[in-house]
Design an enzyme around this catalytic site. Structure first.
Site, PDB file in Angstrom:
ATOM      1  N   GLU A  93      -3.577   6.284   1.178  1.00 28.68           N
ATOM      2  CA  GLU A  93      -3.347   4.902   1.588  1.00 28.68           C
ATOM      3  C   GLU A  93      -4.458   4.527   2.553  1.00 28.68           C
ATOM      4  O   GLU A  93      -4.607   5.142   3.607  1.00 28.68           O
ATOM      5  CB  GLU A  93      -1.987   4.762   2.257  1.00 28.68           C
ATOM      6  N   LYS A 145       0.823  -1.223   0.000  1.00 28.24           N
ATOM      7  CA  LYS A 145       0.000   0.000   0.000  1.00 28.24           C
ATOM      8  C   LYS A 145       0.853   1.268   0.000  1.00 28.24           C
ATOM      9  O   LYS A 145       0.617   2.185  -0.789  1.00 28.24           O
ATOM     10  CB  LYS A 145      -0.922   0.023   1.225  1.00 28.24           C
ATOM     11  N   THR A 146       1.832   1.323   0.918  1.00 27.71           N
ATOM     12  CA  THR A 146       2.622   2.545   1.054  1.00 27.71           C
ATOM     13  C   THR A 146       3.425   2.821  -0.205  1.00 27.71           C
ATOM     14  O   THR A 146       3.451   3.954  -0.709  1.00 27.71           O
ATOM     15  CB  THR A 146       3.553   2.446   2.279  1.00 27.71           C
TER      16      THR A 146
END
Length: 216
Positions: A85, A41-42
Site C-alpha cells: 500500500e 488503498k487498504t
C-alpha cells in the site's frame, strides 16, 4: 525530532532511514504491485494479497491496516511478489518505483502536504514515470481524477495501461449487472467482452466492487 528513539539513534550514530526508503528497497528487489489513490488503498491491497496467498504464491505484504484473514498487516514472504500500500499523503511516493501500479481514484485530499489536485496529479505522474519499461498501470477509468492523470502521461505510458470500470464500457475489465446486497454484492466481469465469470463479494458497497475489480 523530539522522539526519544530518534534522539537515541542519533546519539549512537545509528542510520535513520525513512519508511519510503525501506519500502522502495522491497519494491526494487521483487516483482512489485503497489496500490495508491485517495480511497480504497487498504482494501484493494488486502484483496490483492489474499488472492496471491490463496494461490500459494507466498507474497511479501506491506499494508497500512490489519487484514483479518491474514491476522496481520505485513508478511515476509518467500515468493517473487511484493504487495504494498503506497500512501500518497506526504508525497514520498515520488521517490518509489514499482512494476505494477494500481491507482484506485484521485481527488483533493491531504491539503497539509498538497496545494490542490494539480499537485497530487503531478506527484502520481512522477511515481508512474519511475516504472520500468515493462511496467503496467491498472486504473479506474470511471474516475475523473484518473482521466486527468492519463492526459498528463506520455502516449507510451498510456499504452501500458490496464483499465477497469463499472460505467465506462471502453475499459479492459467491466462489471455487468452488479447486484448490491446488505452484506456484499454479486457481479459478472467481462475482459474485453469475454466473461471471466460471476463473483460474490462479502463486503458491501459499490466502492468495494471497484476495489475487487482492481485486485482481479
Amino acid at each position: 525530532e523530539e522522539n526519544p528513539e530518534i534522539q537515541a539513534a542519533r546519539e549512537r550514530h545509528i542510520p535513520i532511514i525513512h519508511r519510503s526508503e525501506v519500502l522502495n528497497y522491497l519494491l526494487q528487489t521483487s516483482r512489485s504491485i503497489s496500490i495508491t489513490g485517495t480511497h480504497g488503498k487498504t482494501t484493494t491491497s488486502a484483496l490483492t494479497s489474499l488472492i496471491l496467498v490463496e494461490q500459494g504464491l507466498d507474497p511479501t505484504v506491506v499494508i497500512g491496516g490489519e487484514v483479518p484473514q491474514l491476522g496481520t498487516n505485513a508478511l515476509a514472504g518467500r515468493g517473487e511478489f511484493t504487495v504494498a500500500e503506497v500512501d500518497e499523503s506526504d508525497q514520498s511516493l515520488r521517490h518509489l518505483s514499482t512494476e505494477v501500479a494500481i491507482i484506485t481514484n484521485l481527488e483533493v485530499d491531504h491539503l497539509d502536504h498538497y496545494k490542490g489536485l494539480d499537485e497530487i496529479l503531478e506527484a502520481v505522474a512522477e511515481f508512474i514515470s519511475h516504472q520500468p519499461e515493462h511496467g503496467r498501470m491498472v486504473v479506474n477509468l470511471d474516475d475523473p481524477g484518473i482521466q486527468l492523470l492519463l492526459q498528463r502521461l506520455p502516449e507510451a505510458r498510456r499504452q501500458r495501461c490496464v483499465s477497469f470500470a463499472l460505467e465506462n464500457k471502453n475499459a479492459d475489465y467491466c462489471v455487468v449487472s452488479p447486484e448490491l446486497k446488505e452484506t456484499g454484492s454479486h457481479f459478472e466481469v467481462l475482459h474485453q467482452g469475454l466473461s471471466l465469470g460471476h463473483f460474490e463479494l462479502n463486503i458491501p458497497g459499490t466502492h468495494n466492487i471497484y476495489n475487487a475489480l482492481a485486485a482481479l
